[in-house]
Design an enzyme around this catalytic site. Structure first.
Site, mmCIF file in Angstrom:
data_model
loop_
_atom_site.group_PDB
_atom_site.id
_atom_site.type_symbol
_atom_site.label_atom_id
_atom_site.label_comp_id
_atom_site.label_asym_id
_atom_site.label_seq_id
_atom_site.Cartn_x
_atom_site.Cartn_y
_atom_site.Cartn_z
ATOM 1 N N GLN A 72 -0.828 -12.200 -17.023
ATOM 2 C CA GLN A 72 -0.375 -11.245 -16.146
ATOM 3 C C GLN A 72 1.100 -10.779 -16.516
ATOM 4 O O GLN A 72 1.704 -11.621 -17.393
ATOM 5 C CB GLN A 72 0.415 -12.549 -14.931
ATOM 6 C CG GLN A 72 0.996 -11.311 -13.743
ATOM 7 C CD GLN A 72 2.404 -11.621 -12.957
ATOM 8 O OE1 GLN A 72 2.821 -12.961 -13.407
ATOM 9 N NE2 GLN A 72 1.692 -12.179 -11.824
ATOM 10 N N CYS A 102 7.080 -9.731 -8.153
ATOM 11 C CA CYS A 102 8.273 -10.764 -8.617
ATOM 12 C C CYS A 102 9.320 -10.039 -7.941
ATOM 13 O O CYS A 102 9.963 -9.033 -8.048
ATOM 14 C CB CYS A 102 8.381 -10.326 -10.795
ATOM 15 S SG CYS A 102 9.903 -11.811 -10.836
#
Length: 325
Positions: A72, A102
Site C-alpha cells: 500500500q 487514512c
C-alpha cells in the site's frame, strides 16, 4: 471468488493494511492461517522513492505468493506515487493498493490519505498515473467521504474504475468520524451498485456475526478485517471458514497460542534485531494476552523487560500458568 486482475484470491476475507502492525512477519503469520489477501502497512511514496530504510523495510513481501505481495502506497503527487509503484513492481510486488482512507492528521495534513477524497480531479490523476506506470493491478482503499456532507465514495469508485483500478475497499466511516460511532455497512452498498469491479467492506468486522452482517448489508464481494486481528492472526481465516461453511471454528488452544506467540516473537527479533524488535513485540504480546487471567500483570512485567531471553521466559511462564487454571 474475487479476482484482482489475473490474481484469484483463495477467500473473500482480507487483512487490512495497518500502520506499525501489518509488517512482513505479521502478514506471513496471518497468511499462513488462510487469509485471501494480506496488505502491507502504508508506505509514504516520497520516502519510497528516496529509498529510506524504513520504507524499504515496510515494503518487504513474500515473493512466491501473489496474495502476500500487496503493497500500500500513500501520497498526493501522481508522478511520485507512480514511480514508487514501479519500484515496488520491480522488487516483486504483485498488487499496489492506494491509500485514500487514512484519517490521521499527519497524513491528511500533507493532503494524502482520506484528504484525497476532497479532490476528485487529483484522485483521477493519481489513479491514471499509477495504472499507466505498472503492469500489475492497482486497488484503492477509501472511506465513505470526508464528512457527512460529502459522502462521495460511489463517485470516486467510478473514477477509479474508469481509470483502470481493479478493486475498491470502503471503510464505512467518513474521515471526520475517525473511528467513532459504527461503520455504515449499508452505505457501502451504494458503492457496490456504482461499479462492476470487486468492492470490499471494511470497518468494525471483529467476529463471525459482524462479518456476516457486513456482507449482507453491503452486498460487497468480500470483507477486510483490521483492528479485530490485533492479537488474533487466526481471525481472518476463522471468518473465511465461517462464511463458507457456517461453522464457527474455535480459536487455537492456549498451548497452541503459546507456540504462535513464541514464533511471532522470535520472527520479530530475527527481522528487526533485538534492540528494535523487543519494543515492537510488546504491543503484540499485549494483544495476544488480552482477556486471559492475570494478563494485566503479565503485560506490565513484559513492558519493563529489555532482555529478549527474559521476555521469552515470561511468555512461557504466563501461558503455562493459564493452562493450569
Amino acid at each position: 471468488m474475487i479476482k484482482i486482475g489475473d490474481i484469484e484470491l483463495s477467500s473473500n476475507v482480507i487483512l487490512a493494511p495497518m500502520s506499525d502492525i501489518t509488517d512482513l512477519e505479521f502478514r506471513k503469520l496471518v497468511k499462513r492461517f488462510g487469509a485471501g489477501l494480506v496488505v502491507s502497512e502504508m508506505i509514504a511514496s516520497r520516502a519510497m522513492v528516496v529509498k529510506s530504510r524504513q520504507s524499504m523495510q515496510k515494503c518487504a513481501i513474500v515473493h512466491d505468493d501473489p496474495t502476500s505481495a500487496c503493497v500500500q502506497l500513500a501520497g498526493c503527487e501522481p508522478n511520485v506515487i507512480a514511480e514508487a509503484a514501479k519500484m515496488n513492481e520491480d522488487m516483486g510486488a504483485k498488487i499496489i493498493d492506494l491509500n485514500f482512507g487514512c484519517p490521521a492528521k499527519k497524513v491528511v495534513g500533507g493532503y494524502a490519505g482520506s484528504a484525497l477524497m476532497r479532490d476528485e480531479q487529483l484522485a483521477a490523476k493519481i489513479f491514471e498515473a499509477t495504472v499507466k506506470a505498472v503492469k500489475i493491478p492497482i486497488t484503492v482503499k477509501m472511506r465513505m467521504g470526508w464528512d457527512d456532507n460529502t459522502k462521495n465514495a460511489p463517485d470516486l469508485a467510478k473514477i477509479a474504475e474508469s481509470s483502470g483500478v481493479q478493486m475498491v475497499t470502503v471503510h464505512g466511516r467518513t474521515r471526520c468520524q475517525f473511528y467513532s460511532g459504527n461503520a455504515d455497512w449499508d452505505f457501502i452498498r451504494s458503492v457496490k451498485e456504482a461499479v462492476k469491479i470487486p468492492v470490499i467492506a471494511n470497518g468494525d468486522i471483529t467476529n463471525f456475526a459482524k462479518a456476516k452482517e457486513a456482507l449482507q448489508k453491503s452486498g460487497a464481494d468480500g470483507i477486510m478485517v483490521g483492528r479485530g486481528a490485533y492479537g488474533k492472526p487466526w481471525l481472518v481465516s476463522q471468518i473465511a471458514h465461517y462464511l463458507k461453511t457456517g461453522e464457527e471454528k474455535p480459536a487455537p488452544s492456549i498451548a497452541e497460542q503459546l507456540d504462535i506467540v513464541t514464533e511471532h516473537y522470535n520472527a520479530i527479533l530475527d527481522y528487526y534485531g533485538e534492540s528494535v524488535g523487543v519494543p515492537i513485540a510488546r504491543k503484540h504480546i499485549g494483544w495476544y494476552s488480552s482477556g486471559l487471567p492475570s494478563s494485566a500483570e503479565f503485560r506490565g512485567a513484559v513492558n519493563l523487560m529489555n532482555d529478549p531471553a527474559e521476555v521469552k521466559e515470561k511468555i512461557a511462564e504466563f501461558y503455562t500458568s493459564v493452562m493450569k487454571e
